[in-house]
Design an enzyme around this catalytic site. Structure first.
Site, PDB file in Angstrom:
ATOM      1  N   ASP A 235       0.823  -1.214   0.000  1.00  0.00           N
ATOM      2  CA  ASP A 235       0.000   0.000   0.000  1.00  0.00           C
ATOM      3  C   ASP A 235       0.857   1.264   0.000  1.00  0.00           C
ATOM      4  OD1 ASP A 235      -2.031  -1.770   0.217  1.00  0.00           O
ATOM      5  OD2 ASP A 235      -2.926  -0.908   2.022  1.00  0.00           O
ATOM      6  N   HIS A 376       3.718  -2.326   3.136  1.00  0.00           N
ATOM      7  CA  HIS A 376       3.754  -0.951   2.620  1.00  0.00           C
ATOM      8  C   HIS A 376       5.068  -0.733   1.889  1.00  0.00           C
ATOM      9  CE1 HIS A 376       0.751  -0.872   5.826  1.00  0.00           C
ATOM     10  NE2 HIS A 376       0.182   0.092   5.125  1.00  0.00           N
TER      11      HIS A 376
END
Ligand code: ZN
Length: 418
Positions: A235, A376
């Protein structure tokens, strides 16, 4: 009509745009009765992407008008919708403006499209936009003087509405954007001779360069349906680590799904192209990572559609997946989303834990067939943990797939059970 044909011919002679020219048509819709009058004229270029955008605009204007007409009970004021156009073709580009007037309201929409390279372009693609706005500011003052609100001018000088013809570049400012009193669209024409316009800077779209490489489903052709699969997701990117993440994935024969932010797409255009080329999947993670459940419906929609649009226009790629920023979602947010909402089963907590080993451990300890891992791509430690995670999972017999591939595999397995 004569003028259009003339321009059409002259451009073939002058520009040497080699792609086969397609025939231009003007579509017309005229309707009238006692209550309303509609007159719409717009060009049809036979270039699909461009025609689709124009069509969408015309259709939605038409439908909105008809709807308001149905709600209009008084017969005293008849309603009128008029859409007209200007059209220019040269140097492999179309520059089309649609002028809509609905009763007393006016609106301009512009479409600038390079048909050889199959992409829409912005001012920045063809010239130094800051120079354009500097000229615009001078002209505005000379022409409109104190009608222009200096504060508004500073805030709104940049406009995405522009068009070209053989003489000028035109900038369009919707009513009230530069003035609190002036109710018309302000049009600024700047002679091309004063600007350095370079059509050759419009680079081909991704489809044009890699026509066969956008299909993320290609990988699952080589996946054994009985093999354990897992989907790694990243992400908040892209970031300065993404390129390295891409090469690590490639090294381990893995693909992943990247839920990206709209406001980073242009900066990381080349990285994202490479990512798609390597068989990875891109998903929508909002435009600038707002807390969605705190936004109103319109703002939520904008977060999603702005991101879809910038990914589509920059990369020629249409995400089908959405992951809400902060994983923040409720029924109200959900109703505004037509994309598949994808959460996760395994959270590495890489935003919290600074130790690479801890991140690796959290990723692999609960790994099971068909699970989705959340990471991430904005942390160096995540990038450092990735080779270990991939090698451990590979050893455990997992294949790495994108989220869409995972969905497809799940579906195919279900069908095979029956
Ligand atoms: Zn996020």
């Amino acid at each position: 009509m004569k003028k259009i044909i003339l321009l059409f011919l002259s451009c073939i002679l002058l520009t040497g745009c080699t792609k086969e020219e397609k025939e231009l048509h003007i579509e017309t819709i005229i309707e009238e009765n006692n209550n309303y009058k509609i007159s719409i004229n717009y060009p049809k270029t036979n270039y699909d992407a461009l025609d689709k955008m124009i069509d969408n605009y015309v259709t939605s204007s038409y439908q909105t008008f008809k709807k308001s007409q149905n709600n209009h009970t008084s017969l005293e004021n008849s309603l009128e919708l008029n859409i007209d156009y200007t059209f220019y073709q040269s140097d492999c580009i179309f520059s089309i403006s649609l002028f809509k007037s609905e009763n007393n309201d006016t609106e301009v929409e512009t479409f600038n499209y390079h048909y050889k390279n199959n992409r829409f372009f912005e001012l920045n693609d063809i010239t130094d936009a800051s120079m354009v706005y500097a000229s615009a500011s001078d002209i505005l003052f000379k022409r409109y003087g104190n009608i222009i609100d200096i504060q508004r001018l500073h805030e709104n000088l940049k406009t995405s509405l522009f068009s070209l013809d053989h003489e000028n570049l035109y900038l369009y400012y919707p009513p009230y954007t530069l003035s609190s009193t002036y109710a018309d669209t302000i049009i600024i024409d700047i002679p091309l001779s004063k600007l350095d316009i370079q059509m050759k800077n419009i680079t081909p779209s991704f489809e044009e360069v890699y026509p066969n490489q956008i299909n993320t489903q290609k990988v699952n052709d080589i996946i054994d349906m009985n093999q354990k699969v897992i989907a790694i997701t990243f992400d908040d990117g892209p970031s300065s680590y993404t390129k390295e993440i891409l090469s690590i994935l490639k090294e381990y024969d893995a693909v992943a799904t990247f839920f990206i932010l709209g406001n980073k797409v242009e900066t990381y255009r080349d990285t994202l192209k490479l990512s798609i080329e390597n068989g990875n999947e891109l998903g929508n993670h909002t435009y600038n990572h707002k807390w969605l459940t705190k936004l109103n419906d319109e703002e939520i929609k904008k977060q999603i559609t702005d991101t879809q649009e910038i990914i589509e226009s920059t990369l020629g790629y249409t995400p089908t997946l959405f992951r809400p920023s902060y994983g923040s979602i409720n029924a109200r947010v959900k109703k505004d989303i037509s994309l598949d909402v994808v959460m996760w089963n395994i959270d590495t907590m890489d935003w919290k834990y600074k130790s690479v080993d801890k991140i690796v451990n959290r990723a692999v300890r609960n790994a099971e067939d068909s699970k989705i891992i959340l990471m991430h791509e904005t942390y160096a430690r995540t990038k450092d943990a990735l080779p270990k995670i991939l090698s451990i999972l590979k050893e455990k017999g997992f294949s790495f797939v994108t989220v869409s591939e995972l969905k497809e595999i799940t579906l195919l397995r279900k069908l095979n059970e029956k």
